[in-house]
Write a protein that holds these residues in place. Structure first.
Motif, short mmCIF file in Angstrom:
data_model
loop_
_atom_site.label_atom_id
_atom_site.label_comp_id
_atom_site.label_asym_id
_atom_site.label_seq_id
_atom_site.Cartn_x
_atom_site.Cartn_y
_atom_site.Cartn_z
N SER A 50 -59.52 3.61 2.09
CA SER A 50 -58.93 4.47 3.11
C SER A 50 -59.26 5.91 2.78
CB SER A 50 -57.41 4.26 3.20
OG SER A 50 -56.78 4.58 1.99
N GLY A 51 -59.22 6.74 3.78
CA GLY A 51 -59.54 8.15 3.58
C GLY A 51 -61.05 8.37 3.51
N PRO A 52 -61.43 9.62 3.34
CA PRO A 52 -62.86 9.94 3.29
C PRO A 52 -63.48 9.48 1.97
CG PRO A 52 -61.55 11.88 2.83
CD PRO A 52 -60.58 10.80 3.22
N ALA A 53 -64.78 9.36 1.96
CA ALA A 53 -65.49 9.00 0.73
C ALA A 53 -65.40 10.15 -0.26
CB ALA A 53 -66.94 8.70 1.05
N GLY A 54 -65.50 9.83 -1.53
CA GLY A 54 -65.61 10.87 -2.54
C GLY A 54 -64.34 11.25 -3.27
N TRP A 55 -63.20 10.75 -2.90
CA TRP A 55 -61.98 11.16 -3.60
C TRP A 55 -61.73 10.35 -4.87
CZ3 TRP A 55 -58.28 7.49 -4.29
CH2 TRP A 55 -58.24 6.41 -3.39
N LEU A 56 -62.42 9.24 -5.06
CA LEU A 56 -62.24 8.37 -6.22
C LEU A 56 -63.53 8.36 -7.04
CD1 LEU A 56 -60.51 6.15 -7.67
CD2 LEU A 56 -61.59 4.50 -6.13
N SER A 57 -63.41 8.59 -8.36
CA SER A 57 -64.61 8.57 -9.21
C SER A 57 -64.27 7.98 -10.58
CB SER A 57 -65.20 9.97 -9.36
OG SER A 57 -64.30 10.81 -10.07
N ILE A 58 -65.32 7.55 -11.27
CA ILE A 58 -65.18 6.99 -12.62
C ILE A 58 -66.15 7.71 -13.55
CG2 ILE A 58 -64.26 4.74 -11.99
CD1 ILE A 58 -67.09 3.60 -12.07
N SER A 59 -65.81 7.69 -14.84
CA SER A 59 -66.62 8.41 -15.83
C SER A 59 -67.89 7.67 -16.21
CB SER A 59 -65.79 8.67 -17.09
OG SER A 59 -65.40 7.44 -17.68
N SER A 60 -67.92 6.36 -16.05
CA SER A 60 -69.09 5.58 -16.42
C SER A 60 -69.24 4.41 -15.47
CB SER A 60 -68.94 5.06 -17.85
OG SER A 60 -70.07 4.33 -18.24
N ALA A 61 -70.48 4.16 -15.04
CA ALA A 61 -70.74 3.07 -14.11
C ALA A 61 -71.37 1.86 -14.79
CB ALA A 61 -71.63 3.55 -12.97
N SER A 62 -71.59 1.93 -16.10
CA SER A 62 -72.16 0.79 -16.81
C SER A 62 -71.95 0.95 -18.31
CB SER A 62 -73.65 0.64 -16.51
OG SER A 62 -74.36 1.76 -17.00
N GLY A 63 -72.10 -0.14 -19.02
CA GLY A 63 -71.96 -0.10 -20.47
C GLY A 63 -72.20 -1.47 -21.06
N THR A 64 -71.97 -1.58 -22.35
CA THR A 64 -72.12 -2.83 -23.08
C THR A 64 -70.96 -2.96 -24.05
OG1 THR A 64 -74.52 -2.65 -22.96
CG2 THR A 64 -73.64 -4.16 -24.59
N VAL A 65 -70.37 -4.14 -24.12
CA VAL A 65 -69.34 -4.44 -25.12
C VAL A 65 -69.81 -5.64 -25.92
CG1 VAL A 65 -67.37 -3.37 -23.99
CG2 VAL A 65 -67.98 -5.67 -23.36
N ALA A 66 -69.57 -5.59 -27.22
CA ALA A 66 -70.17 -6.58 -28.10
C ALA A 66 -69.26 -7.75 -28.43
CB ALA A 66 -70.64 -5.92 -29.39
N ASN A 67 -67.98 -7.54 -28.52
CA ASN A 67 -67.07 -8.60 -28.94
C ASN A 67 -65.64 -8.19 -28.60
OD1 ASN A 67 -66.04 -6.90 -31.09
ND2 ASN A 67 -67.96 -7.30 -32.15
N PRO A 68 -64.66 -9.02 -28.90
CA PRO A 68 -63.28 -8.68 -28.53
C PRO A 68 -62.73 -7.40 -29.17
CG PRO A 68 -63.44 -11.03 -28.93
CD PRO A 68 -64.76 -10.42 -29.34
N GLU A 69 -63.30 -6.98 -30.29
CA GLU A 69 -62.82 -5.75 -30.93
C GLU A 69 -63.42 -4.50 -30.30
OE1 GLU A 69 -64.10 -8.36 -32.99
OE2 GLU A 69 -62.07 -9.14 -33.11
#
Length: 101
Positions: A50-69
């Motif tokens: 809802s609302g115009p585009a652009g009001w919601l953002s994230i710091s990273s759009a991808s990454g890698t995690v190796a294990n539960p820790e």
């Protein structure tokens, strides 16, 4: 043996509150986790429902995690400038191409 990854995120929802004429609300975070074994790549994408585009953002759009820790922390920000008073909804879709259910 094939190592199986399992995607998990630390939050299912976030709520921000903004006051007219006030400052921008502080960012909030969620973590992308791999509850399985092995290395897991992930991607994230914002969508405003809802609302115009652009009001919601994230710091990273991808990454890698190796294990539960291991965890990838992602900051979520909103830009309330120019938004009329009311409720706005968005979502962040997190996916892993090598995720097993």
């Amino acid at each position: 043996a094939v190592l199986q990854t399992k995607l998990s995120v630390s939050e299912v929802g976030l709520t921000f509150r903004a006051v007219s004429g006030g400052g921008t609300p502080l960012p909030q975070e969620f973590a992308v986790l791999n509850l399985g074994q092995g290395s897991m790549g992930w991607t994230a994408q914002t969508r405003t429902l809802s609302g115009p585009a652009g009001w919601l953002s994230i710091s990273s759009a991808s990454g890698t995690v190796a294990n539960p820790e291991d965890a990838s922390n992602v900051a979520v920000r909103i830009n309330h400038a120019g938004l009329a008073p009311g409720d706005y909804y968005g979502r962040i879709d997190v996916q892993s191409p090598n995720n097993t259910p």
